[in-house]
Scaffold this motif. Structure first.
Motif, PDB file in Angstrom:
ATOM      1  N   GLN A 291       1.920   6.759  -6.170  1.00  0.00           N
ATOM      2  CA  GLN A 291       1.121   5.576  -5.930  1.00  0.00           C
ATOM      3  C   GLN A 291       1.258   4.596  -7.102  1.00  0.00           C
ATOM      4  N   PRO A 292       1.242   3.301  -6.837  1.00  0.00           N
ATOM      5  CA  PRO A 292       1.334   2.313  -7.910  1.00  0.00           C
ATOM      6  C   PRO A 292       0.156   2.448  -8.868  1.00  0.00           C
TER       7      PRO A 292
ATOM      8  N   HIS B 182       5.299   1.384   1.112  1.00  0.00           N
ATOM      9  CA  HIS B 182       3.984   1.003   0.628  1.00  0.00           C
ATOM     10  C   HIS B 182       3.053   2.210   0.611  1.00  0.00           C
ATOM     11  N   SER B 183       2.067   2.141  -0.232  1.00  0.00           N
ATOM     12  CA  SER B 183       1.085   3.219  -0.320  1.00  0.00           C
ATOM     13  C   SER B 183       0.042   3.070   0.773  1.00  0.00           C
TER      14      SER B 183
ATOM     15  N   THR C  81      -2.688  -0.171  -8.733  1.00  0.00           N
ATOM     16  CA  THR C  81      -3.553  -0.305  -7.558  1.00  0.00           C
ATOM     17  C   THR C  81      -4.382   0.937  -7.278  1.00  0.00           C
TER      18      THR C  81
ATOM     19  N   ASP D 103      -2.148   0.114  -0.055  1.00  0.00           N
ATOM     20  CA  ASP D 103      -1.550  -1.175   0.299  1.00  0.00           C
ATOM     21  C   ASP D 103      -1.739  -1.473   1.786  1.00  0.00           C
ATOM     22  N   THR D 104      -1.544  -0.448   2.606  1.00  0.00           N
ATOM     23  CA  THR D 104      -1.681  -0.623   4.051  1.00  0.00           C
ATOM     24  C   THR D 104      -3.119  -0.951   4.428  1.00  0.00           C
TER      25      THR D 104
ATOM     26  N   ARG E 276      -5.375  -2.297   2.627  1.00  0.00           N
ATOM     27  CA  ARG E 276      -5.779  -3.610   2.124  1.00  0.00           C
ATOM     28  C   ARG E 276      -5.425  -4.729   3.099  1.00  0.00           C
ATOM     29  N   THR E 277      -4.438  -4.508   3.929  1.00  0.00           N
ATOM     30  CA  THR E 277      -4.062  -5.514   4.926  1.00  0.00           C
ATOM     31  C   THR E 277      -4.897  -5.388   6.193  1.00  0.00           C
TER      32      THR E 277
END
Length: 250
Positions: free
Chosen positions: A75-76, A30-31, A79, A34-35, A37-38
């Motif tokens: 990176q995606p 994960h980027s 996102t 992403d991390t 965001r959680t």
């Protein structure tokens, strides 16, 4: 360092709180975005200074350093805006959680080395690079293969038993991403005001040897008053005003 100190200690504030995440919970595959965001409801780093838990969105100024983030990782596109760097992602995260606060951050690629003699007390959910997995790896040579346990005397880190059990792996965690932060935050009002109340309750007449060493009692009470003034610098309208009904013993 001088500029950083000035940026974190404005408006009469002279103390900062230390926070850290060891390791930083970066998920494998994960980027950074992403991390983060959680981690919208709870900060990924924990308060190291005494005084309770730091609350999200309550901060005057902060400096955050994140190590072990590979900047070459793709990176995606869906996102991450075009050209947005890891530092910009982290900066946006800080501004979102702490609107109005001064925030500065740095992202470094080099992780924190955990090679021997660094103790291997990590979760089996970590890879060799300290990245989180959804489930422990099996007997693959790329994973952390459980071999045995060693019990040390003393209190467990988890506080559940007298012995401390550590898991050993055939492939140790070689490095981990870490985060460290310095914050000027309202949580320091609790720390400083608590120290003020403890000192104010002391019987200075029992400190004859201390004052005979050259410290004047008047200087002590002046320093105590300065400590209370410093604590007030960290109070916000959300802080419980415990000191309003108190009177100085002097």
């Amino acid at each position: 360092m001088l500029h950083l100190a000035e940026a974190l200690t404005f408006s009469g504030r002279k103390v900062v709180a230390a926070l850290a995440a060891v390791p930083f919970p970066l998920v494998h595959g994960h980027s950074l975005l992403d991390t983060l965001r959680t981690q919208q409801q709870a900060l990924p780093w924990k308060l190291l200074s005494a005084g309770g838990e730091q609350q999200v969105s309550r901060c005057f100024a902060q400096s955050v350093v994140l190590r072990g983030i590979c900047k070459e990782r793709k990176q995606p596109a869906a996102t991450l805006h075009a050209g947005e760097t890891e530092e910009e992602v982290l900066q946006h995260y800080l501004q979102t959680l702490f609107p109005g606060a001064f925030s500065t951050c740095h992202v470094l690629e080099q992780p924190c080395s955990t090679l021997p003699p660094y103790p291997q007390f990590f979760s089996p959910l970590l890879t060799k690079q300290g990245l989180l997995l959804d489930k422990p790896l099996g007997s693959s040579s790329t994973g952390n293969v459980h071999l045995s346990t060693v019990t040390w005397p003393g209190k467990s880190l988890l506080g559940r038993q007298k012995g401390l059990t550590r898991v050993l792996w055939s492939t140790a965690v070689e490095s981990i991403p870490v985060a460290a932060a310095l914050q000027s935050a309202p949580v320091l009002h609790t720390v400083l005001h608590g120290l003020y109340k403890d000192l104010r309750g002391l019987d200075v007449r029992r400190w004859a040897a201390f004052f005979s060493a050259g410290v004047e009692e008047e200087e002590f009470w002046e320093a105590l008053h300065d400590l209370r003034t410093l604590a007030e610098c960290y109070k916000t309208h959300l802080e419980a005003d415990e000191s309003e009904d108190e009177t100085d013993s002097d």
